[in-house]
Design a protein around this motif. Structure first.
Motif, PDB file in Angstrom:
ATOM      1  N   ALA A  40       0.817  -1.221   0.000  1.00 25.97           N
ATOM      2  CA  ALA A  40       0.000   0.000   0.000  1.00 25.97           C
ATOM      3  C   ALA A  40       0.853   1.275   0.000  1.00 25.97           C
ATOM      4  N   LEU A  41       1.995   1.240   0.666  1.00 26.67           N
ATOM      5  CA  LEU A  41       2.743   2.481   0.851  1.00 26.67           C
ATOM      6  C   LEU A  41       4.009   2.597   0.009  1.00 26.67           C
ATOM      7  N   VAL A  42       4.672   1.508  -0.212  1.00 30.90           N
ATOM      8  CA  VAL A  42       5.970   1.599  -0.890  1.00 30.90           C
ATOM      9  C   VAL A  42       5.927   1.006  -2.288  1.00 30.90           C
ATOM     10  N   ARG A  44       3.484   0.726  -4.461  1.00 31.25           N
ATOM     11  CA  ARG A  44       2.560   1.198  -5.505  1.00 31.25           C
ATOM     12  C   ARG A  44       3.261   2.187  -6.441  1.00 31.25           C
ATOM     13  N   PRO A  45       2.805   2.275  -7.674  1.00 31.36           N
ATOM     14  CA  PRO A  45       3.451   3.203  -8.613  1.00 31.36           C
ATOM     15  C   PRO A  45       3.231   4.650  -8.188  1.00 31.36           C
ATOM     16  N   ALA A  46       4.116   5.514  -8.687  1.00 31.61           N
ATOM     17  CA  ALA A  46       4.111   6.923  -8.259  1.00 31.61           C
ATOM     18  C   ALA A  46       2.766   7.586  -8.485  1.00 31.61           C
ATOM     19  N   ALA A  47       2.211   8.093  -7.397  1.00 34.99           N
ATOM     20  CA  ALA A  47       1.003   8.936  -7.430  1.00 34.99           C
ATOM     21  C   ALA A  47      -0.201   8.297  -8.116  1.00 34.99           C
ATOM     22  N   ASP A  50      -3.810   8.817  -6.793  1.00 33.69           N
ATOM     23  CA  ASP A  50      -3.891   9.968  -5.898  1.00 33.69           C
ATOM     24  C   ASP A  50      -4.732  11.047  -6.560  1.00 33.69           C
TER      25      ASP A  50
END
Lengths: 496, 38
Positions: A40-42, A44-47, A50
């Protein structure tokens, strides 16, 4: 014997397998949580996924702990559950398909599986509770920090007397619209908040400072009311609002130009005066060129005036943003437009410009030849009515005039100082006041001013600039009086 | 220009939670060992 062996084996398996299942379940629960949090935090692909706020919000990413952290926490919880469930179901299937037929192993493994699942749920639950507590604590800390930063920012502005006035529509602006330096997006409220503490990330990815200390004043800014540019670096200095008031042709613009030169003289040494906007710079250049060529300055335009905004930095003390409002006399004569003169409600010092030639008592005392020579330079409207009207406008706009100052500039002294009505009159305030009252019959006007304003000072002013850099001493006197009363620390008076 | 503005806080939370989980595990093991030792 076979039965006994089976029972012993069962007891042995139970004694070893059940504690082992509890430990394995506990470890599996923690591992499920760690795998889920990593994903979930590390991992996943950038942004990806979001969301930037849109609509009425700001064109910026919300602070992580003001939104995205909730979504991530939900992802961690569901990920942990999914991982644990997958592990448990996988083990169960293996037991059913492989070992359950072999007695007595199957008998032991079912309860072991249940115990392991309970242990896994317990440890994963503890980890998730810890996660929620930590994220919640960080969220609260961030809110606290945002509140503290806002408070510090507000207190600092209050202590430094910083305000922002729109030079175009004259509104007092609590929060300017700041433009992103990279994409020009409009940030309507840049203060520390849910979009950033010290800096915010614009929707385009650019980092934008939220605090004055970090350079938020260097961003281009617009007035939220009229959409026009504010002065450069608005919000970084205390302001001085200085309106020039008087009938048409009283000499307001010429006096204002001379006053600008006087400000440069008075801030001399290491101090300096510089235009606070490109608009001010170009208009001043235009006027200086016209004055240098000996051309008569154009009458002030009758539309709502845009301030001449300048930064004045004295040798000692802080820099100030000075807004000079040169308002056409024709506008002041129209009470229906008074509501637009908001700057009158923001000023604490006023310059009333009075052309002595416009007073009948002065004019009739002149010789015919003087009248003929000066008739084109004479303001056509006597000052009394206009001053009463303007004073009412100032009060109607919320200024307590009993706490304000008025400088009365009896203008065009260079043209009239040698004429008969001024013979023997000294340039001191008291003498000018007596002369206005006694000789020109403006007693009512003078008394009204004395009554309405806390402090009134009278000047003869000759709006003349010698060699382009030295204002007449009378204007230097007026400027010195105005600036010192606005809190400027002036070293010297500059060249005479 | 920031490509992923949430990268840093996510890594922070991840690192923090690793430490917290490690601390809880150590505390749990220590409690079990103490109990076994009496």
């Amino acid at each position: 014997l076979g039965v006994i062996a089976s029972v012993l084996l069962l007891i042995f398996l139970a004694a070893i397998a059940l504690p082992l299942a509890i430990v394995a379940g506990a470890v599996a629960g923690v591992l499920s949580y760690l795998v889920a949090i990593h994903e979930a935090l590390v991992g996943r692909p950038a942004a990806a996924g979001d969301r930037r706020s849109g609509g009425a919000g700001q064109p910026a990413y919300r602070l992580y702990f003001m939104g995205q952290a909730y979504a991530d926490t939900r992802a961690v919880i569901s990920g942990t559950y999914t991982r644990s469930a997958e592990l448990g179901i996988g083990l169960g299937n293996q037991v059913r398909s492989g070992y359950s037929v072999v007695m007595p192993i199957g008998v032991v493994f079912y309860p072991a599986l249940v115990l392991g699942a309970v242990a896994a749920s317990a440890t994963a639950g503890v980890a998730l509770v810890a996660h929620v507590v930590v994220v919640g604590a960080l969220h609260a800390t961030v809110w606290g920090a945002v509140g503290a930063l806002r408070l510090a920012d507000t207190v600092m502005r209050q202590l430094r007397g910083i305000t922002i006035t729109c030079p175009t529509c004259h509104h007092r602006v609590p929060n300017p619209v700041h433009l992103c330096p990279a994409c020009g997006a409009h940030h309507t409220d840049l203060r520390p908040g849910r979009y950033g503490m010290l800096r915010r990330v614009c929707a385009c990815g650019a980092r934008v400072p939220t605090l004055l200390l970090l350079g938020s004043d260097r961003l281009r800014s617009l007035c939220p009311y009229c959409g026009r540019p504010l002065a450069d670096r608005s919000g970084s200095s205390a302001e001085v609002v200085l309106p020039f008031l008087g009938p048409p042709m009283a000499g307001k613009t010429t006096l204002m130009m001379a006053l600008l030169v006087a400000v440069e003289q008075l801030t001399g040494g290491r101090g300096r005066v510089e235009p606070a906007s490109a608009d001010t710079a170009s208009r001043l250049d235009e006027m200086r060129r016209a004055a240098g060529l000996g051309l008569r300055l154009e009458p002030t335009r009758t539309e709502l005036p845009t301030a001449y905004s300048l930064y004045a930095t004295p040798s000692r003390g802080p820099r100030r943003l000075v807004h000079l409002f040169d308002i056409a006399g024709e506008r002041l004569n129209r009470p229906d437009q008074a509501v637009e003169h908001r700057f009158l409600g923001l000023a604490r010092s006023f310059v009333f410009v009075l052309d002595p030639m416009s007073v009948e008592a002065f004019w009739t005392e002149l010789t015919d030849s003087d009248r003929e020579r000066l008739k084109d330079l004479r303001a056509p409207q006597p000052p009394q009515d206009l001053f009463a009207e303007v004073t009412q406008q100032i009060q109607a706009l919320g200024t307590d005039t009993s706490r304000a100052r008025a400088a009365v500039a009896v203008s065009k002294h260079d043209l009239v100082r040698d004429l008969r009505p001024l013979a023997g009159v000294q340039p001191e305030s008291g003498a000018v006041e007596d002369w206005l009252t006694g000789r020109l019959g403006l007693g009512n006007l003078v008394r009204t001013m004395r009554h309405e304003f806390r402090e009134v000072h009278f000047f003869f002013t000759a709006a003349v600039v010698y060699e382009g850099s030295a204002a007449d001493p009378s204007v230097v006197d007026l400027t010195h009086w105005l600036l010192t009363r606005e809190g400027f620390a002036l070293n010297g008076r500059g060249p005479p | 220009v920031t490509r992923d503005p949430y990268r840093a806080p996510r890594v922070l939370v991840f690192a923090l939670m690793l430490l917290v989980v490690l601390a809880i595990c150590l505390a749990a093991v220590a409690a079990v060992v103490m109990r076994i030792r009496g």
